[in-house]
Design a protein around this motif. Structure first.
Motif, PDB file in Angstrom:
ATOM      1  N   PRO A 256      -2.565   2.594  -4.507  1.00 22.66           N
ATOM      2  CA  PRO A 256      -1.870   1.312  -4.600  1.00 22.66           C
ATOM      3  C   PRO A 256      -2.607   0.248  -5.404  1.00 22.66           C
ATOM      4  O   PRO A 256      -1.967  -0.593  -6.052  1.00 22.66           O
ATOM      5  CB  PRO A 256      -1.710   0.897  -3.128  1.00 22.66           C
ATOM      6  CG  PRO A 256      -1.609   2.198  -2.396  1.00 22.66           C
ATOM      7  CD  PRO A 256      -2.563   3.112  -3.118  1.00 22.66           C
ATOM      8  N   GLN A 257      -3.948   0.255  -5.367  1.00 15.92           N
ATOM      9  CA  GLN A 257      -4.684  -0.740  -6.143  1.00 15.92           C
ATOM     10  C   GLN A 257      -4.773  -0.389  -7.625  1.00 15.92           C
ATOM     11  O   GLN A 257      -5.307  -1.178  -8.424  1.00 15.92           O
ATOM     12  CB  GLN A 257      -6.086  -0.944  -5.564  1.00 15.92           C
ATOM     13  CG  GLN A 257      -6.067  -1.764  -4.280  1.00 15.92           C
ATOM     14  CD  GLN A 257      -7.457  -2.099  -3.769  1.00 15.92           C
ATOM     15  OE1 GLN A 257      -7.833  -1.688  -2.684  1.00 15.92           O
ATOM     16  NE2 GLN A 257      -8.229  -2.840  -4.545  1.00 15.92           N
ATOM     17  N   ASP A 258      -4.281   0.789  -7.998  1.00 15.35           N
ATOM     18  CA  ASP A 258      -4.143   1.200  -9.397  1.00 15.35           C
ATOM     19  C   ASP A 258      -5.468   1.213 -10.156  1.00 15.35           C
ATOM     20  O   ASP A 258      -5.549   0.838 -11.312  1.00 15.35           O
ATOM     21  CB  ASP A 258      -3.140   0.290 -10.128  1.00 15.35           C
ATOM     22  CG  ASP A 258      -2.710   0.873 -11.468  1.00 15.35           C
ATOM     23  OD1 ASP A 258      -2.641   2.113 -11.592  1.00 15.35           O
ATOM     24  OD2 ASP A 258      -2.459   0.082 -12.409  1.00 15.35           O
ATOM     25  N   ARG A 259      -6.533   1.631  -9.469  1.00 11.77           N
ATOM     26  CA  ARG A 259      -7.820   1.791 -10.126  1.00 11.77           C
ATOM     27  C   ARG A 259      -8.686   2.717  -9.293  1.00 11.77           C
ATOM     28  O   ARG A 259      -8.403   2.963  -8.116  1.00 11.77           O
ATOM     29  CB  ARG A 259      -8.537   0.464 -10.337  1.00 11.77           C
ATOM     30  CG  ARG A 259      -8.984  -0.237  -9.047  1.00 11.77           C
ATOM     31  CD  ARG A 259      -9.716  -1.533  -9.368  1.00 11.77           C
ATOM     32  NE  ARG A 259     -10.159  -2.241  -8.169  1.00 11.77           N
ATOM     33  CZ  ARG A 259     -11.325  -2.011  -7.545  1.00 11.77           C
ATOM     34  NH1 ARG A 259     -12.154  -1.068  -7.996  1.00 11.77           N
ATOM     35  NH2 ARG A 259     -11.665  -2.707  -6.480  1.00 11.77           N
TER      36      ARG A 259
ATOM     37  N   GLU B  86     -19.021  -0.237  -4.632  1.00  7.36           N
ATOM     38  CA  GLU B  86     -18.053  -0.361  -3.544  1.00  7.36           C
ATOM     39  C   GLU B  86     -18.291   0.691  -2.463  1.00  7.36           C
ATOM     40  O   GLU B  86     -17.928   0.493  -1.297  1.00  7.36           O
ATOM     41  CB  GLU B  86     -16.632  -0.284  -4.101  1.00  7.36           C
ATOM     42  CG  GLU B  86     -16.311  -1.490  -4.977  1.00  7.36           C
ATOM     43  CD  GLU B  86     -14.969  -1.412  -5.669  1.00  7.36           C
ATOM     44  OE1 GLU B  86     -14.174  -2.366  -5.540  1.00  7.36           O
ATOM     45  OE2 GLU B  86     -14.707  -0.395  -6.353  1.00  7.36           O
TER      46      GLU B  86
ATOM     47  N   GLY C 178      -8.766   2.394  -2.193  1.00  7.62           N
ATOM     48  CA  GLY C 178      -7.701   1.555  -2.737  1.00  7.62           C
ATOM     49  C   GLY C 178      -6.334   1.815  -2.128  1.00  7.62           C
ATOM     50  O   GLY C 178      -5.312   1.423  -2.698  1.00  7.62           O
ATOM     51  N   GLY C 179      -6.295   2.496  -0.968  1.00  7.08           N
ATOM     52  CA  GLY C 179      -5.025   2.793  -0.323  1.00  7.08           C
ATOM     53  C   GLY C 179      -4.483   4.185  -0.601  1.00  7.08           C
ATOM     54  O   GLY C 179      -3.375   4.521  -0.170  1.00  7.08           O
TER      55      GLY C 179
ATOM     56  N   SER D  53      -0.818   6.156   0.807  1.00  7.36           N
ATOM     57  CA  SER D  53       0.281   6.122  -0.163  1.00  7.36           C
ATOM     58  C   SER D  53       1.160   7.355  -0.024  1.00  7.36           C
ATOM     59  O   SER D  53       0.761   8.353   0.587  1.00  7.36           O
ATOM     60  CB  SER D  53      -0.272   6.049  -1.576  1.00  7.36           C
ATOM     61  OG  SER D  53      -0.990   7.214  -1.901  1.00  7.36           O
TER      62      SER D  53
END
Length: 262
Positions: free
Chosen positions: A223-226, A232, A257-258, A262
């Motif tokens: 979802p965060q598209d990266r 991190e 990032g999810g 998803s």
């Protein structure tokens, strides 16, 4: 009320063994732990790279460092590495943190699976870190407590095509970490896993970041598209090793990032 006196020095006074510390995520975790005040024992196969990393981090952050060149593909290494690392910093029970980071991957489809690749992946990604964590956790329990941080993978929780051996090994390592949390939690030892998606280390950048056509289907599931950056993962590792996570035990922390939802 928080007991943390200096959030910027979360690991001051702690002594940590970090495996796979010569490059990639392991080297960045070493950087983050040193910045947080931890003394370090760094291990990997590349002694030259380890010495360079240890020397630089010791000078930059005024922490003690030691280096142990070791190959976790050697079946004997996990049984002796904790004792050797402890002796490097203060004696037989002298470490407080283990970051189990070393690993490898042989991407191949199931119908192309080579038995030798399967065996090597399980040796380095499951047998070695699970045995090392068991020995380390037992020693920490005798000494009054400590933290085991496992660098697992989102592939441990959600299957990833062309990563049969890797997914099997990382899933097993997550369960080993949970078992440590269950058996040793009442003796002050916390054990937790970090489950990243693809991380843009130098190797990750070469394999994924520099190939947008290959990366696009994976990015479409995040979802965060990266993809993740090394720091991190390292920031979460420092937090889990510290008293800031004093009530976190037996958890799998996604750094994805999810992707897993998803």
């Amino acid at each position: 009320m928080s007991r943390l006196k200096d959030p910027a020095r979360l690991l001051a006074g702690r002594r940590a063994l970090i495996t796979g510390a010569s490059r990639g995520i392991g080297a960045d975790i070493a950087r983050a732990c040193a910045a947080a005040g931890a003394d370090l024992v760094l291990t990997a196969r590349d002694a030259t790279a380890l010495e360079e990393t240890a020397g630089r981090l010791g000078a930059e952050h005024d922490v003690r460092t030691a280096v142990l060149a070791a190959d976790l593909a050697d079946p004997a290494v996990p049984e002796t590495l904790w004792q050797e690392a402890s002796a490097a910093l203060d004696g037989p029970e002298g470490l407080d943190v283990l970051v189990n980071n070393a690993g490898l991957s042989h991407p191949e489809t199931v119908d192309q699976l080579e038995a030798a690749h399967f065996d090597e992946t399980l040796q380095v990604n499951l047998r070695a870190p699970a045995l090392l964590a068991a020995r380390a956790g037992t020693a920490m329990a005798r000494a009054g407590g400590g933290a085991v941080v496992t660098i697992a993978s989102a592939a441990a929780l959600r299957p990833l095509a062309e990563h049969y051996s890797y997914s099997v090994a990382k899933a097993g390592l997550v369960m080993a970490t949970r078992t440590l949390a269950l058996e040793l939690g009442d003796r002050g030892v916390r054990a937790n896993s970090i489950c990243p998606t693809i991380v843009l280390t130098d190797m990750g950048q070469q394999v994924w970041g520099d190939h947008p056509d290959k990366a696009a289907p994976m990015l479409a599931r995040i979802p965060q598209d990266r993809f993740a950056q090394p720091h991190e993962v390292s920031d979460v590792a420092v937090w889990l090793a510290s008293d800031a996570a004093s009530m976190v035990n037996g958890a799998e922390i996604p750094v994805d990032g999810g992707y897993l939802v998803s």
